[in-house]
Structures are given as C-alpha cells and as structure tokens.
Scaffold this active site. Sequence first.
Site, PDB file in Angstrom:
ATOM      1  CD  GLU A   1       1.839 -11.642   1.649  1.00  0.00           C
ATOM      2  OE1 GLU A   1       2.137 -12.382   0.691  1.00  0.00           O
ATOM      3  OE2 GLU A   1       1.381 -10.494   1.512  1.00  0.00           O
TER       4      GLU A   1
ATOM      5  CG  HIS B   1       0.229 -11.203  -2.265  1.00  0.00           C
ATOM      6  ND1 HIS B   1       1.413 -10.849  -1.686  1.00  0.00           N
ATOM      7  CD2 HIS B   1       0.141 -10.435  -3.388  1.00  0.00           C
ATOM      8  CE1 HIS B   1       2.016  -9.927  -2.407  1.00  0.00           C
ATOM      9  NE2 HIS B   1       1.258  -9.656  -3.459  1.00  0.00           N
TER      10      HIS B   1
HETATM   11  P1  NAI Z   1       3.392   2.284  -9.480  1.00  0.00           P
HETATM   12  O1  NAI Z   1       4.865   2.435  -9.257  1.00  0.00           O
HETATM   13  O2  NAI Z   1       2.845   2.441 -10.836  1.00  0.00           O
HETATM   14  O3  NAI Z   1       2.638   3.332  -8.517  1.00  0.00           O
HETATM   15  C1  NAI Z   1       3.035   3.620  -7.202  1.00  0.00           C
HETATM   16  C2  NAI Z   1       2.660   5.069  -6.918  1.00  0.00           C
HETATM   17  O4  NAI Z   1       2.856   5.332  -5.523  1.00  0.00           O
HETATM   18  C3  NAI Z   1       3.515   6.079  -7.688  1.00  0.00           C
HETATM   19  O5  NAI Z   1       2.686   7.006  -8.341  1.00  0.00           O
HETATM   20  C4  NAI Z   1       4.347   6.741  -6.584  1.00  0.00           C
HETATM   21  O6  NAI Z   1       4.675   8.081  -6.881  1.00  0.00           O
HETATM   22  C5  NAI Z   1       3.414   6.640  -5.402  1.00  0.00           C
HETATM   23  N1  NAI Z   1       4.037   6.742  -4.093  1.00  0.00           N
HETATM   24  C6  NAI Z   1       5.238   6.251  -3.698  1.00  0.00           C
HETATM   25  N2  NAI Z   1       5.427   6.522  -2.385  1.00  0.00           N
HETATM   26  C7  NAI Z   1       4.325   7.178  -1.958  1.00  0.00           C
HETATM   27  C8  NAI Z   1       3.932   7.719  -0.696  1.00  0.00           C
HETATM   28  N3  NAI Z   1       4.716   7.622   0.372  1.00  0.00           N
HETATM   29  N4  NAI Z   1       2.733   8.345  -0.633  1.00  0.00           N
HETATM   30  C9  NAI Z   1       1.937   8.462  -1.716  1.00  0.00           C
HETATM   31  N5  NAI Z   1       2.257   7.969  -2.936  1.00  0.00           N
HETATM   32  C10 NAI Z   1       3.436   7.336  -3.045  1.00  0.00           C
HETATM   33  O7  NAI Z   1       3.021   0.871  -8.850  1.00  0.00           O
HETATM   34  P2  NAI Z   1       1.772  -0.058  -9.221  1.00  0.00           P
HETATM   35  O8  NAI Z   1       2.111  -0.927 -10.352  1.00  0.00           O
HETATM   36  O9  NAI Z   1       0.559   0.778  -9.290  1.00  0.00           O
HETATM   37  O10 NAI Z   1       1.733  -0.998  -7.902  1.00  0.00           O
HETATM   38  C11 NAI Z   1       1.299  -0.461  -6.651  1.00  0.00           C
HETATM   39  C12 NAI Z   1       1.496  -1.488  -5.544  1.00  0.00           C
HETATM   40  O11 NAI Z   1       0.706  -2.649  -5.803  1.00  0.00           O
HETATM   41  C13 NAI Z   1       2.924  -1.996  -5.382  1.00  0.00           C
HETATM   42  O12 NAI Z   1       3.216  -2.046  -3.996  1.00  0.00           O
HETATM   43  C14 NAI Z   1       2.874  -3.398  -5.937  1.00  0.00           C
HETATM   44  O13 NAI Z   1       3.856  -4.209  -5.334  1.00  0.00           O
HETATM   45  C15 NAI Z   1       1.472  -3.816  -5.532  1.00  0.00           C
HETATM   46  N6  NAI Z   1       0.913  -4.933  -6.305  1.00  0.00           N
HETATM   47  C16 NAI Z   1       0.145  -5.860  -5.623  1.00  0.00           C
HETATM   48  C17 NAI Z   1      -0.427  -6.922  -6.287  1.00  0.00           C
HETATM   49  C18 NAI Z   1      -1.267  -7.907  -5.558  1.00  0.00           C
HETATM   50  O14 NAI Z   1      -1.381  -9.036  -5.982  1.00  0.00           O
HETATM   51  N7  NAI Z   1      -1.890  -7.523  -4.471  1.00  0.00           N
HETATM   52  C19 NAI Z   1      -0.209  -7.125  -7.735  1.00  0.00           C
HETATM   53  C20 NAI Z   1       0.523  -6.056  -8.377  1.00  0.00           C
HETATM   54  C21 NAI Z   1       1.080  -5.014  -7.657  1.00  0.00           C
END
Ligand code: NAI
Length: 399
Positions: free
Chosen positions: A260, A283
């Site tokens: 990025e 982002h």
């Molecule tokens: P979270 O930790 O609550 O959920 C992640 C889920 O992915 C968990 O349920 C986990 O078991 C699952 N997981 C892990 N590896 C996996 C795989 N290989 N296949 C399938 N499922 C898998 O995280 P949250 O808070 O929901 O965040 C998700 C993503 O969003 C993160 O990467 C975070 O960095 C990103 N994010 C992006 C933002 C943006 O501005 N675009 C803002 C906030 C978060």
Amino acid sequence: MTRIVLFENIHASAKEVFVAAGFDDIVTYAGALPADQLLEAMRGAQVVGIRSRTHLDPAIFSALPDLQAVGCFCIGTNQVDLEAAALKGVPVFNAPFSNTRSVAEMVLGEAILLLRRIPEKNARVHEGFWDKTADGAYEARGKTLGIVGYGNIGSQVGILAESAGMRVLYHDIEAKLPLGNAHATSTLKKFLAQVDVVTLHVPGGRETENLMNAEAIAAMKPGAILINASRGTVVDIAALHRALKSGHLSGAAIDVFPTEPKSRDEPLDSPLRGLPNVILTPHIGGSTQESQENIGREVAEKLRRYLGSGTTKGAVNFPEIAYHEQMGAARIVHIHHNVPGAMGALTNLMGEYGLNIVSQQLQTRGKIGYAITDVDGEVTDQFIEGLRAHPVTVRCARV
Ligand code: NAI
C-alpha cells in the site's frame, strides 16, 4: 497526579472519558512526533495514547520509569514492542471491535453496488454516456453471500446481508456459532462453487497468504464477485486481474493491497486500476467518524478502568484480570516476575505490615505475574516502598 499524553489526533471522545473520571493533566498532540522529540514529550507521563504511526521500542520503555499503561487507539498493536512493555509492567490496550460495523456496512454496500454494476455505470455517465440497460444487473435479494472468516466482521456482514434478503454461507477454520440463518460449509472449494459474492474477513499473515490464489478464484462461480477488506496479502492480485479480464469474475471491491502507498501523494501501483466494475478504496473499511469516536471511548475506558481498579481485561500483552468490586479498605496491585515465591513475598510483607487479605486475584502470562489484592488495614508508604524494593517486584501501587 496522573499525566496522560495523547498523540496522533486521537478523537476527543478519549479526553471526555478521562475528564469525566477526574483526570485533568491531559496533553494532546495533533500528529506523531519524530523519534528525537517523542521521548521528551512522553517524559513524566503515566499514560500514553498513540495510533499507528508512533513506534514504542524497548529503549522508550526503559527510559520512562513512570509509564503505567499504553493505549493504542486503533486495532493493530505491532507498532509497540509488547514484550518490552510487559517486562516493564506496562499493559497495552487497543480497540479490537470499534470499527467492525464500519467494515461490515461498507462490504454490504459494495456487494449491492457491484451486483448492479453501479461503479461501471457511474463512470460511464460521468463520461457523458447514457447506457440504460438491465444487462448484468441483479438484485442482492436471493443471492448467496459467502463469508471467508466468520469472526467479528464476517459475522456482522452476515447479519446485514440477511436483512437485505441474501442467503449467507460461511467458511471458517474454527467452529463458529452461526448467527441468523447463516450456514457453515466444510471445504473452501465447495463453498466457493456455491456463492455469488465472496467476501474475505480472515487475519493476515502466512496462514492466509494467497488464500484466494488462481485455483481458488477459478473455483468461484462464473460471474461471481470478490470483495477483500481484510488484508492485502490474502488475494493473488495477478490471478484476480486475469479473472476479471477474462470475464470469469464480474466485479471486485478491494480495500487492502499487498503493498500500500505510504503517503497520500504516492499512487497505488496495481493492475486493477482502471478495470470496469472494480471498486478500489484506500484501506478505509474501518475509517468512519463513528469508529474513531468508538475507538477513543473504548481505549480510554480500558485505561481508566486500569488506573482506577487495576483491571487488565482486554490488554494485549499482559495477564488479564477482569473488573471486580473492591472489597476491604484498600487495593494493592502488584506486577511481578513470574517466579516461584513471588506471591509468598507479597503475602509475607502484607503480614509484616498488619494487612489482612480480603480478596486476591492472580494471573500470569509469560514472564509476568499480576496480582490484585484487596486488604483490610492501613497501607502505609513504607509498605509500598518495601514491596517496590523487593527483587520480585516489577511495579506496585495502591489504586
Ligand atoms: P477476527 O479475528 O474476529 O476474525 C477472523 C476469523 O477468520 C476468525 O473466525 C478465524 O477463525 C478465521 N480464520 C482464520 N484463518 C482462516 C482461514 N485460513 N480460513 C478461514 N477462516 C479463517 O477478525 P476481525 O476483527 O473480523 O477482522 C478480520 C480482518 O479484517 C482482519 O484481517 C483485520 O485486519 C481486517 N480489518 C480491516 C479493516 C479495514 O479497514 N479494511 C478494519 C478492521 C479490520
């Protein structure tokens, strides 16, 4: 007197929480400071609040003996050396859920816009063309949304999508409670073949790198849509580019990229630029006024609770002790090296000073132990000095 120093234009909601709790020595900075000015600005602070651009390394923690806690007013905490902080008895707090809803809303909005080919139609009208057609435009109602990673954000997206009439399937490596009418699917390949819109909500890192590679993208339904607002490394951008060019996929929304731009002036280097029916955003999935306000409040609340009652619930680097009402005349917090005899040293000294333990909570994590002890009796300065001087003690205080 507690001095709180907040950097990087942290939302005013944080200051409101501190002021309401009776803290009035609060210094705020509009931006991040260069390394040579940072230490001076932090000197004497008991609490420091930062966002992603301020880096706290071991040298900072060694140079700031008064520092009691750090608030990362954001989601990520890799700008802080968490281990160094813990070893100096400094818990670090962040705001893991404050922008969940913001990301979820953006994803649902993008799914609806892409199903209608709005990005492409919008661009055409701006260019002066009036391509009025229903070709390739679909309602969200009755379509299937596939969520990869059914965590905080993924499960919220599912709830919102159902209220727009979508069917929801999800794929997660862990067993998750399905919300609403969502259904889990076992293998990623099987899942990808069944859904009209795939949205990714997995963590970044090696485990999910190129999860959506050429093979996975090929397994998606012809004409499907891919949305990524998780981490840039999760999608093979070259493979996505080919799938969009060939028409295998009908659209995509990408908020995060493998590399990025570092600043506003640097352009995004991506083959996806200029493709029709592709939404590219910088982002900003979690970037809303509401999320900034929520983050300010959530982290400040955690810091306030730590200062007021010693609770470390939600700390990312520290033994967690949940809030419990104080019992007895006083509360003593004791952060110590996690070694045999540490609790003995604490309780023996309490006995020597005539303090009777009414309630005690202990948690350990790695090299650090943390005890909150409520006592009856008078907690004198001599007792605190004696405890502080003991070799097992990292930090102690009466709160
Ligand atoms: P979270 O930790 O609550 O959920 C992640 C889920 O992915 C968990 O349920 C986990 O078991 C699952 N997981 C892990 N590896 C996996 C795989 N290989 N296949 C399938 N499922 C898998 O995280 P949250 O808070 O929901 O965040 C998700 C993503 O969003 C993160 O990467 C975070 O960095 C990103 N994010 C992006 C933002 C943006 O501005 N675009 C803002 C906030 C978060």
